[in-house]
Design a protein around this motif. Structure first.
Motif, short mmCIF file in Angstrom:
data_model
loop_
_atom_site.label_atom_id
_atom_site.label_comp_id
_atom_site.label_asym_id
_atom_site.label_seq_id
_atom_site.Cartn_x
_atom_site.Cartn_y
_atom_site.Cartn_z
N ASN A 220 0.82 -1.22 0.00
CA ASN A 220 0.00 0.00 0.00
C ASN A 220 0.85 1.26 0.00
OD1 ASN A 220 -2.39 -1.51 0.11
ND2 ASN A 220 -2.27 -1.67 2.33
N GLN A 473 -5.43 -3.55 4.68
CA GLN A 473 -4.77 -2.31 5.10
C GLN A 473 -4.35 -2.37 6.56
OE1 GLN A 473 -6.49 1.43 3.60
NE2 GLN A 473 -8.03 0.21 2.51
N SER A 514 -1.26 4.86 0.25
CA SER A 514 -2.46 4.62 -0.56
C SER A 514 -3.60 4.02 0.24
CB SER A 514 -2.11 3.69 -1.74
OG SER A 514 -1.65 2.43 -1.27
N GLU A 515 -3.57 4.16 1.56
CA GLU A 515 -4.62 3.61 2.40
C GLU A 515 -5.70 4.65 2.69
OE1 GLU A 515 -2.14 -0.01 4.55
OE2 GLU A 515 -2.60 1.78 5.73
N ASP A 516 -6.84 4.17 3.18
CA ASP A 516 -8.04 5.01 3.32
C ASP A 516 -7.84 6.28 4.15
OD1 ASP A 516 -9.40 3.17 1.77
OD2 ASP A 516 -10.17 2.06 3.50
N LYS A 519 -5.98 8.81 2.02
CA LYS A 519 -6.84 9.27 0.93
C LYS A 519 -7.94 10.19 1.45
CE LYS A 519 -6.24 5.19 -2.04
NZ LYS A 519 -6.92 4.03 -2.66
N SER A 520 -8.45 9.90 2.65
CA SER A 520 -9.50 10.74 3.22
C SER A 520 -8.99 12.15 3.48
CB SER A 520 -9.99 10.11 4.52
OG SER A 520 -10.84 10.99 5.22
N GLU A 522 -6.46 13.60 2.03
CA GLU A 522 -6.22 14.26 0.74
C GLU A 522 -7.54 14.73 0.15
OE1 GLU A 522 -2.42 12.39 -1.44
OE2 GLU A 522 -3.95 10.88 -0.95
N GLY A 523 -8.57 13.90 0.26
CA GLY A 523 -9.88 14.30 -0.25
C GLY A 523 -10.46 15.49 0.46
N LYS A 531 4.49 12.98 -0.87
CA LYS A 531 4.41 12.70 -2.30
C LYS A 531 5.23 13.67 -3.13
CE LYS A 531 0.12 10.08 -2.23
NZ LYS A 531 -1.25 9.90 -2.77
#
Length: 876
Positions: A220, A473, A514-516, A519-520, A522-523, A531
């Motif tokens: 991940n 994950q 790349s885990e939830d 991503k949350s 970042e969203g 990165k």
């Protein structure tokens, strides 16, 4: 101690008669034995051996085409050339032989380990005959793979010099996970250059994980476009364990280090060539024990300092790996270990040279541990170089997050802010983030620094059906995702309330890129700054031979343009565990006062150039809040210092509120009843901005002087191993009949007792009754102690004393699991001795949930394994 990954023990009697049977056979005479094991007759001349004492078998027949030998448990005789001899002190207590002529089956190995703990007079190149019992040695948990060997050896004969054995070339990645079964016990070589991917077990077992294709990355957190399943499958085929030929734990000297003194290391990312050795299966993995020293290259040298991040200010985070000044809880077990831990962390903090630094895994004991660490840093850099942010005692977990800063570089604006949202809870308690607004001294450029520590991936739920079970994950991903959502909501609230939009969130998020949870965030509009680094530099942690980033920095949209750079200082994750501050398991202690392996996570550093702001004037509030009290007795908030505010208010949590003058320095209150109360002190200004200090006060029931004294628990010992005890004291003026009393144990938050003991006999006035664990092993003299399973508790269990079916005293709270321990103030029940404070003449029962029992009101703490008070008690 023997290495548990090999034969844990052996008896020389197993080899009785072996040396007597050991004989040199010489050449010349013929061997009338039939062709062994159905194999083809040799095509080369081999030395003659004596007649086999039992059935002669080819090694290939003994190995068989599968994982397990078809002759397991049978007595056989085998012949082969010695390819590796590990009979030396602390080695594997045996040697490897290889059949000179291969059979026609590529699935059968020509090599075999001969376990000879009594010793055998053989050397490399000898052609030998060995008789014994075929055994499948198991040292791990995976089935059905085992190490096929010849054990319970009854005879070994050296027949003469054997032919040269060519090493079988092995190339990674393997085509199949079982490929190496076909060369188990054989001499092999890897002609390719391999990379060190794991160093964790180097000091403990003499092992490194080697891989092809460079460093292995966690699926991940993997650079590239491969799927999680593809990465996992590829990683499994790309590695092998380089072992050291030793059969002991804690080898001395530690193998494969770059130097013989304390400067030596072996880092993940280093490369190695010329690996030539024999293949075994140990601890659920194929290993290669070298027959020649591998040639290492320090391809990943130690970084003396973090990479340049630019900017005019530096902010970052550092996981301090359980920095506890309370010894024996987590982290350091002794004063020596604490000194060693502190020294390495000081070097790390000094090297980071951050102007504001978030810390994770520091003891949640107010500011005691934090002040201790900052004091050590300032002792090296100069007085007042760093200060700490006083956030009180955030949450209820044993560890917390904290913040230190350079007053010459940044100024705190207002108070630290700590959320009380239950969505930040973990299984050990509430572990909230901490936020502090700062302004640069030179231009007043402001930003929020938010320090976080999300739920770890370990200590998994017991049921695979649990939503937090590992679904790819790591465990507790649902909880981490919940925490990430709560974090966004809370941070957006800080922005709205303050008008400051520049936010830097740092910490140990326990989530790969790349885990939830990542991503949350970042969203939600926060940039994952890691990165910005090259893909192969995006790691801060190594686990199970795979690298990945658990430690992150996230920038709000407005702050992102003011970020000049980011770096992960790789001083920890790539280093062997054996180089840390601990003293156990170190017969070869390579400790050095350096930043290297000061923790298990790498620190993260961010460079900032903040846009100038107008000076911010916001309320600031300092105060020391109480954490415990006794009903009917006044308790105080002290050290109140309020600035930039026009109104002060306090809510005591029991429905009582006050609005004292802003200049007050002390406030007192008396709680009428036992319970847990949320205390909040708030300073506000005319514009509606606020600063607050909040905490929880656990109020114990007041002993009533009018009550008749009654039996109660007077001492509690949660010692090492099974050294656990509870003591009952008789404060009355007469002898008490114990038959009316029962002691019950409630383990792990159970509502029903897990063990009970009905007391018998009598207890005289001023005397104690001692109940100890059935396996109590200390040498302390404990006359009259009763051994029973009711004393089989841990620091998070509850123990009650009943009289005629009514609970009259309780240690802990029945039906509630606090995590690892009951805590209050700086007191914990884990690995500690606790004694009832003087003045108590009867027991007390904690309030029911949701209130959480606080032992600090009636108990005093002592270090683990303090036994000198058992058997007596002073009530006054």
């Amino acid at each position: 101690m023997s290495n548990s990954r090999w034969h844990a023990s052996w008896t020389s009697g197993v080899i009785v008669g072996l040396l007597a049977a050991l004989s040199a056979c010489g050449g010349g005479g013929g061997d009338d034995s039939p062709p062994p094991g159905g194999g083809n007759p040799p095509v080369t001349t081999l030395p003659d051996c004596p007649a086999a004492p039992n059935t002669l078998r080819d090694i290939t027949a003994v190995q068989g085409p599968g994982a397990l030998s078809p002759f397991d448990g049978q007595a056989v005789t085998v012949r082969g050339v010695v390819t590796a001899d590990f009979q030396g002190d602390a080695q594997l207590k045996g040697f490897f032989i290889q059949q000179p002529v291969a059979d026609a089956d590529p699935k059968t190995s020509e090599g075999l380990f001969v376990f000879a703990p009594g010793g055998a007079d053989v050397k490399l190149g000898d052609y030998v005959q060995a008789s014994g019992t075929v055994s499948e040695f198991k040292s791990g948990t995976t089935d059905p793979e085992r190490l096929t060997e010849l054990a319970t050896v009854t005879a070994i004969s050296t027949c003469g010099a054997g032919p040269a054995i060519a090493a079988r070339e092995v190339t990674l990645p393997l085509a199949s996970a079982t490929d190496l079964e076909a060369v188990e016990g054989m001499l092999v070589e890897f002609k390719q250059t391999l990379t060190v991917s794991e160093v964790y077990n180097l000091g403990r077992y003499g092992e490194l994980v080697l891989s092809t294709g460079g460093r292995l990355f966690q699926a991940n957190n993997h650079p590239g476009t491969a799927t999680r399943d593809e990465v996992n499958a590829a990683n499994a085929l790309a590695k092998i364990v380089l072992d050291d030929g030793a059969g002991i734990q804690n080898p001395t000297p530690i193998p494969y280090l770059s130097a013989a003194d304390s400067t030596g290391t072996r880092r993940v990312g280093d490369t190695v060539a010329g690996v030539r050795g024999v293949v075994t299966w140990t601890a659920d993995a194929f290993h290669v024990h070298p027959v020649a020293a591998p040639a290492f290259t320090a391809a990943n040298p130690r970084p003396a300092a973090p990479a340049a991040v630019g900017g005019t200010l530096r902010a970052g985070s550092l996981n301090v790996l359980n920095y506890f000044t309370t010894l024996g809880q987590r982290g350091a077990n002794t004063a020596e270990e604490l000194t060693r831990q502190r020294a390495k962390l000081v070097e790390t903090i000094v090297g980071l040279n951050a102007d504001a630094l978030g810390l994770m895994e520091i003891e949640n004991n107010g500011t005691a541990a934090l002040a201790d660490l900052v004091g050590a840093v300032n002792a090296k850099l100069g007085a007042n170089t760093y200060a700490w942010i006083d956030a009180g005692k955030p949450g209820t977990d044993a560890i917390t997050v904290a913040m230190i800063y350079k007053p010459a570089r940044v100024t705190p604006i207002g108070n630290a802010v700590v959320p009380t949202d239950p969505d930040f809870a973990v299984d050990g308690g509430l572990r909230p983030p901490v936020a502090q607004r700062f302004a640069a001294v030179d231009n007043h450029g402001g930003f929020w620094l938010v320090v976080n520590h999300l739920k770890s991936k370990g200590s998994c739920p017991t049921s695979v059906d649990d939503l937090d079970a590992d679904k790819g994950q790591g465990c507790w991903n649902v909880s981490r995702f919940r925490q990430a959502l709560a974090l966004q909501k809370w941070v957006n609230g800080l922005i709205d309330a303050s008008g400051e939009t520049d936010v830097l969130m740092v910490g140990d998020f326990n989530s790969y890129l790349s885990e939830d949870p990542v991503k949350s965030l970042e969203g939600g509009g926060f940039e994952a700054l890691l990165k910005r680094l090259p893909e192969d530099a995006r790691y801060s942690y190594v686990f199970n031979g795979e690298s990945g980033a658990l430690d992150h920095a996230f920038a709000s949209e407005t702050l992102g343009a003011q970020v000049n750079g980011i770096a992960v200082w790789h001083v920890n994750a790539d280093e062997p565990l054996v180089l840390d501050y601990n003293t156990e398991f170190k017969t070869d202690d390579r400790y050095a006062v350096t930043p290297y392996r000061s923790s298990d996570h790498d620190p993260v550093l961010v460079g900032l150039t903040l846009a100038a702001d107008a000076p911010a004037i916001v309320p600031a509030l300092a105060a020391t809040l109480p954490s415990s009290a006794v009903a009917g007795t006044a308790v105080s908030i002290t050290g109140i210092a309020a600035t930039n505010g026009t109104a002060l208010s306090v809510a005591w949590g029991d429905g009582t509120t006050e609005t004292p003058a802003v200049g007050v320095t002390t406030l007192a209150h008396t709680y009428a009843a036992a319970g847990s109360y949320a205390l909040k002190l708030v300073l506000s200004d005319a514009g509606g901005q606020t600063a607050e200090r909040s905490g929880t006060v656990v109020v114990s029931a007041a002993p009533s002087t009018g009550d008749t004294p009654e039996l109660f628990f007077s001492e509690y010992v949660e010692g090492s191993s099974n050294n656990k005890a509870v003591e009952i004291y008789n404060p009355t003026s007469g002898t008490v009949d114990l038959t009316a009393y029962t002691v019950r144990l409630y383990a792990n938050g159970a509502a029903a007792p897990t063990s009970s003991l009905a007391l018998t006999g009598t207890l005289e006035s001023g005397k104690t009754l001692l109940l100890i664990n059935t396996a109590f092993t200390t040498s302390a003299t404990l006359p009259g102690a009763v051994k029973h399973g009711v004393a089989n508790f841990n620091g998070d269990d509850a123990v009650t004393l009943e009289k005629s079916g009514t609970v009259i005293d309780a240690f802990g709270q029945v039906g509630f699991d606090p995590g690892t321990a009951w805590t209050g103030g700086s007191l914990s029940t884990l690995d500690r001795t606790l004694r009832r404070k003087p003045g108590i003449v009867h027991g007390s029962v904690p309030a029911a949930a949701p209130a959480v029992w606080d032992p600090s009101g009636e108990w005093a703490g002592f270090p683990i394994d303090t036994f000198d008070g058992l058997g007596s008690h002073a009530a006054r």
